[in-house]
Scaffold this motif. Structure first.
Motif, mmCIF file in Angstrom:
data_model
loop_
_atom_site.group_PDB
_atom_site.id
_atom_site.type_symbol
_atom_site.label_atom_id
_atom_site.label_comp_id
_atom_site.label_asym_id
_atom_site.label_seq_id
_atom_site.Cartn_x
_atom_site.Cartn_y
_atom_site.Cartn_z
ATOM 1 N N TYR A 94 0.836 -1.187 0.000
ATOM 2 C CA TYR A 94 0.000 0.000 0.000
ATOM 3 C C TYR A 94 0.876 1.244 0.000
ATOM 4 N N MET A 110 -4.841 5.923 2.350
ATOM 5 C CA MET A 110 -4.192 4.674 1.941
ATOM 6 C C MET A 110 -4.652 4.267 0.543
ATOM 7 N N TYR A 112 -4.342 0.894 -1.659
ATOM 8 C CA TYR A 112 -3.933 -0.504 -1.555
ATOM 9 C C TYR A 112 -3.775 -1.146 -2.928
#
Length: 216
Positions: A94, A110, A112
Motif C-alpha cells: 500500500y 491509503m 492498496y
C-alpha cells in the motif's frame, strides 16, 4: 528464545508500506520510505519483541518486496518457515498519500495494491503445509484478524478452517480490524462473518469505532 517456551502463531497478510518523505500529491513525490505492514505481521513482531517465541503463516511473492518482508521477520526473531513463496502472484503493498492541512497537521489516505496478491491466495492448503501445520499444532496461541476473510474467498476458507480445527488446548485470538473498503458492496456479509469469528474466538480485540461499525 528456548524452544520450550510457548509459541504464538500469527496467520494473515503481510504488506509492504510505502510512505512519502513529504506531504504532497503522489504525482509530486519522488521519495518513499519502505516498511513492513500487515496487522498479523506487526502483531508477530510485537510479540517477539516481548520475548515470546513467534511464527507467521502467510504467503508472499517471489519478488524483492516478498524477500524484504521475510527478512524483516527474521531480523525481529520471528519464524518465517511457514511463509510460502508464490512464483507468480506478487507481494501486496500500500502507498500512503499525505496531505497537509491548514492547521499544520497531515491527513493520510491509503491506496492498496493487494488484489491478486500472493497473500490473497491464502487457502486451507496454506495451513496444511508441513511447516504451517506443525507450527499451528505446537502453538499455545494462534492470532488472526478480520482482514484475512475479506481478501478473497480462498483466504476466507483458510480462516474458516482455522476456526473449525480442533484447538487441542491452544487459544484462538481474533482482532476485528474492520476494513470497510475490503467489504465494499458486501458489508452485511462482512459484519456477519466477523461476528461469527468473534463468538468463536477465545480472545477478541476490538476498538470502539470497529465495535460501532460492526455491532452497532
Amino acid at each position: 528464545m528456548p524452544d520450550t517456551s510457548p509459541l504464538a502463531v500469527c496467520v494473515g497478510e503481510g504488506l509492504v508500506a510505502l510512505v512519502p518523505a513529504t506531504a504532497a500529491p503522489l504525482e509530486d513525490v519522488r521519495t518513499f520510505h519502505r516498511s513492513l505492514a500487515g496487522a498479523e505481521w506487526n502483531a508477530a513482531i510485537a510479540l517477539a519483541s516481548a520475548g515470546i517465541r513467534t511464527a507467521v503463516v502467510s504467503r508472499v511473492g517471489d519478488d524483492g518486496f516478498g524477500r524484504f518482508l521475510t527478512a524483516e521477520l527474521r531480523r525481529h526473531g520471528v519464524d518465517d518457515t511457514a511463509v510460502e513463496v508464490d512464483p507468480e502472484a506478487p507481494t501486496g503493498l500500500y502507498v500512503k498519500e499525505l496531505s497537509p492541512r491548514p492547521d499544520g497537521s497531515v491527513d493520510g489516505t491509503m491506496h492498496y495494491y493487494r488484489s491478486g496478491s500472493a497473500a490473497a491466495a491464502m487457502s486451507p492448503a496454506t495451513l496444511a503445509t508441513s511447516s504451517a501445520s506443525e507450527l499451528i499444532s505446537e502453538a499455545a496461541l494462534v492470532h488472526t484478524s478480520g482482514i484475512t476473510p475479506a481478501l478473497s474467498e480462498t483466504a476466507r476458507a483458510a480462516q474458516d478452517a482455522l476456526f473449525d480445527a480442533e484447538r487441542e488446548g491452544r487459544l484462538l485470538s481474533f482482532d476485528v480490524n474492520w476494513r470497510p473498503a475490503l467489504w465494499r458492496g458486501r458489508e452485511a456479509e462482512g459484519r456477519a462473518a466477523i461476528s461469527g469469528y468473534v463468538r468463536r474466538a477465545d480472545v477478541v480485540f476490538c476498538t470502539q469505532p470497529d465495535a460501532e461499525a460492526v455491532f452497532g
